[in-house]
Design a protein around this motif. Sequence first.
Motif, PDB file in Angstrom:
ATOM      1  N   LEU A  97      12.794  46.647  39.954  1.00 24.75           N
ATOM      2  CA  LEU A  97      13.566  46.923  38.396  1.00 24.75           C
ATOM      3  C   LEU A  97      13.261  46.489  37.412  1.00 24.75           C
ATOM      4  N   LYS A  98      12.318  45.027  37.642  1.00 27.05           N
ATOM      5  CA  LYS A  98      11.165  44.348  37.053  1.00 27.05           C
ATOM      6  C   LYS A  98       9.329  45.158  36.321  1.00 27.05           C
ATOM      7  N   VAL A  99       9.587  45.490  37.681  1.00 23.11           N
ATOM      8  CA  VAL A  99       7.986  46.005  38.190  1.00 23.11           C
ATOM      9  C   VAL A  99       7.987  47.617  37.835  1.00 23.11           C
ATOM     10  N   GLY A 100       9.278  48.162  38.414  1.00 26.61           N
ATOM     11  CA  GLY A 100       9.487  49.475  37.402  1.00 26.61           C
ATOM     12  C   GLY A 100       9.601  50.110  35.994  1.00 26.61           C
ATOM     13  N   TYR A 101       9.985  48.895  35.356  1.00 25.26           N
ATOM     14  CA  TYR A 101      10.079  48.938  33.638  1.00 25.26           C
ATOM     15  C   TYR A 101      11.397  50.013  33.506  1.00 25.26           C
ATOM     16  N   LEU A 102      12.345  48.982  34.658  1.00 20.92           N
ATOM     17  CA  LEU A 102      13.718  49.701  35.254  1.00 20.92           C
ATOM     18  C   LEU A 102      14.886  49.383  34.344  1.00 20.92           C
ATOM     19  N   SER A 103      14.347  47.901  34.015  1.00 19.80           N
ATOM     20  CA  SER A 103      15.507  47.443  33.429  1.00 19.80           C
ATOM     21  C   SER A 103      15.588  47.263  31.636  1.00 19.80           C
ATOM     22  N   PRO A 104      16.305  46.538  31.590  1.00 14.07           N
ATOM     23  CA  PRO A 104      17.226  46.986  29.740  1.00 14.07           C
ATOM     24  C   PRO A 104      15.491  46.448  29.197  1.00 14.07           C
ATOM     25  N   ALA A 105      14.766  46.842  28.272  1.00 17.51           N
ATOM     26  CA  ALA A 105      14.377  46.844  27.205  1.00 17.51           C
ATOM     27  C   ALA A 105      14.051  45.046  26.429  1.00 17.51           C
ATOM     28  N   GLY A 106      13.339  44.295  26.631  1.00 20.56           N
ATOM     29  CA  GLY A 106      13.375  42.885  26.109  1.00 20.56           C
ATOM     30  C   GLY A 106      14.583  42.245  26.866  1.00 20.56           C
ATOM     31  N   LEU A 107      14.555  42.308  28.219  1.00 21.47           N
ATOM     32  CA  LEU A 107      15.508  41.587  28.712  1.00 21.47           C
ATOM     33  C   LEU A 107      15.091  39.569  28.760  1.00 21.47           C
ATOM     34  N   ALA A 108      16.552  39.302  28.446  1.00 24.80           N
ATOM     35  CA  ALA A 108      15.919  37.921  28.307  1.00 24.80           C
ATOM     36  C   ALA A 108      16.862  37.030  29.540  1.00 24.80           C
ATOM     37  N   ILE A 109      16.653  37.295  30.997  1.00 23.09           N
ATOM     38  CA  ILE A 109      17.603  37.239  31.660  1.00 23.09           C
ATOM     39  C   ILE A 109      18.891  35.574  31.297  1.00 23.09           C
ATOM     40  N   THR A 110      18.422  34.531  30.918  1.00 27.73           N
ATOM     41  CA  THR A 110      19.367  33.740  30.123  1.00 27.73           C
ATOM     42  C   THR A 110      19.873  33.769  29.312  1.00 27.73           C
ATOM     43  N   SER A 111      20.097  34.748  28.633  1.00 33.68           N
ATOM     44  CA  SER A 111      20.796  35.783  27.183  1.00 33.68           C
ATOM     45  C   SER A 111      21.719  36.504  27.631  1.00 33.68           C
ATOM     46  N   THR A 112      21.405  36.706  28.915  1.00 33.08           N
ATOM     47  CA  THR A 112      22.729  37.633  29.238  1.00 33.08           C
ATOM     48  C   THR A 112      23.647  37.038  29.281  1.00 33.08           C
ATOM     49  N   PRO A 113      24.664  36.848  29.142  1.00 34.09           N
ATOM     50  CA  PRO A 113      26.144  36.082  29.168  1.00 34.09           C
ATOM     51  C   PRO A 113      26.485  36.512  30.372  1.00 34.09           C
ATOM     52  N   GLN A 114      26.423  37.650  31.125  1.00 31.51           N
ATOM     53  CA  GLN A 114      26.943  37.652  32.366  1.00 31.51           C
ATOM     54  C   GLN A 114      26.195  37.398  33.513  1.00 31.51           C
ATOM     55  N   ILE A 115      24.892  36.670  33.564  1.00 32.54           N
ATOM     56  CA  ILE A 115      23.829  35.788  34.086  1.00 32.54           C
ATOM     57  C   ILE A 115      23.917  34.315  33.829  1.00 32.54           C
ATOM     58  N   ALA A 116      24.142  33.919  32.354  1.00 26.93           N
ATOM     59  CA  ALA A 116      24.255  33.064  31.621  1.00 26.93           C
ATOM     60  C   ALA A 116      25.287  31.711  32.445  1.00 26.93           C
ATOM     61  N   SER A 117      26.545  32.737  32.576  1.00 29.52           N
ATOM     62  CA  SER A 117      28.435  32.254  32.827  1.00 29.52           C
ATOM     63  C   SER A 117      27.731  31.169  34.001  1.00 29.52           C
ATOM     64  N   ARG A 118      26.533  31.655  34.856  1.00 29.92           N
ATOM     65  CA  ARG A 118      26.482  31.830  36.512  1.00 29.92           C
ATOM     66  C   ARG A 118      25.248  30.248  36.283  1.00 29.92           C
ATOM     67  N   LEU A 119      24.782  29.723  35.089  1.00 27.54           N
ATOM     68  CA  LEU A 119      23.528  29.188  35.181  1.00 27.54           C
ATOM     69  C   LEU A 119      24.463  27.620  34.741  1.00 27.54           C
ATOM     70  N   SER A 120      24.769  27.583  34.415  1.00 27.26           N
ATOM     71  CA  SER A 120      25.741  25.843  33.778  1.00 27.26           C
ATOM     72  C   SER A 120      27.110  25.739  34.168  1.00 27.26           C
ATOM     73  N   PRO A 121      26.792  25.636  36.485  1.00 24.58           N
ATOM     74  CA  PRO A 121      28.101  25.454  37.423  1.00 24.58           C
ATOM     75  C   PRO A 121      28.666  24.155  36.883  1.00 24.58           C
TER      76      PRO A 121
END
Length: 443
Positions: free
Chosen positions: A190-214
């Motif tokens: 998805l990343k190399v094919g530019y198929l991910s959401p434009a301007g995506l910052a994975i650490t700012s995505t709530p569903q991902i960020a919720s798993r970054l502070s276990p």
Amino acid sequence: MRLVQATVPYGVLEGVTERLDEHGVDYFAMDETATDDYVAVLYFSVPREELESLLSGLYETGLDAEDHVSVIDSEVDLFGRAEASPGTREGHKGVAGGELVGRTEELLPNVRTYVSMIVLSVIVATTGLLLDSVAVVVGAMVIAPLYGPAVSTSVGTVVGNRRLFTRGIELQVIGVVIAVAGATLFAWFLKVGYLSPAGLAITSTPQIASRLSPDILSLVVALVAGVAGILGMATSTRVTLVGVMMAAALLPPAAVVGIGIAWWEPPVAVHAAALLAVNVLAINFAGLVTLWYLGYRPHSRIQLSQTRRHLAKRAGLLLVGIVLVSGLLVSVSYQNVQQSQLEQSIGDQVAELLDEERYANVSLVNVKAIEQQGTVLSETDRVVVTIGRPPDQPRPGLRYEIDDLVRDETEADVAVDVRVVLVYTETWDTDVSNPTATIPSTG
């Protein structure tokens, strides 16, 4: 399971029994004396997914569907499990020990199906995390086949079934490796094919960020998932629903590990891996303890003694692993508490400053401590203070006073960001002699 009853005609019995032996199916044969067309009646049980291929093989030996072949839906086959059938704790109304083993074996898919479902579920989970879609992530949990392997290790240990224990361990290891590898490859694509959401910052995505502070509460969730999983097996609870909860503790963290690797964000991968590891260990540990508490045991005294030693050894190893991995969780929990206290302290100091008469129309909106990105154990490197004031009453010196307050409170070189929210007040002209003319009654 499917219980098959078949009347076998003359000249076919030897070929049928050989085919059953080739498939490793245990069977019973009874002489048929009521007619001259049949020599025996066979009884055997087979897993549901293997029935079609087995019957096809039997038909090739000469058996025909018109030879009174009956297929009966069966809950479990207890044959061969008498020596491993545990008793139950007095007062516990659960399934019989042999049935528990049978139900567990039914939940263990073949490797090809298991790997395929893991790949599909982790692709869905990765998509849901990147899109920040709770519904998609939950959908991935529903199709993830993680429940059977997670409970089979506990059941195999407690009832002394080494094959069941080994099978569960193998499938859990395969599942975790395939899930992380699949998420990595899919996220990279998805990343190399530019198929991910434009301007995506994975650490700012709530569903991902919720798993970054276990934190330590993540351990509580995993323990509860393990207990619920075993209770679902030992009682009449629908295991599909319990399996979703167990998958919730395992699948999203595995997907986040893959996303962190694909985006080359080591802190993301490390935090999610720690959460995944503690969840796997906690689920297995809780399963062992719960089954033993419910009273499932081997009947043989010799086997009971061996099972106790194995259980103590495995539970001890799991507990040590939980303690080691939980070190990161405790650190994160401590940092979260420290950050919350820092925000509260700064908020009190700023609120006290704004209580002065010269700042009569200024109010505190929010204080947020921002953690430093790019490190495994994050530290606060920026504090954002948001205040509200009327648009026609600027306070140019307030920013510097807040900056000094924050630096004195943190005693560190942190960046201070003071944000202003303009507060507008609208005045309504009313007829004093008849105020209700402009203010409608609301009842």
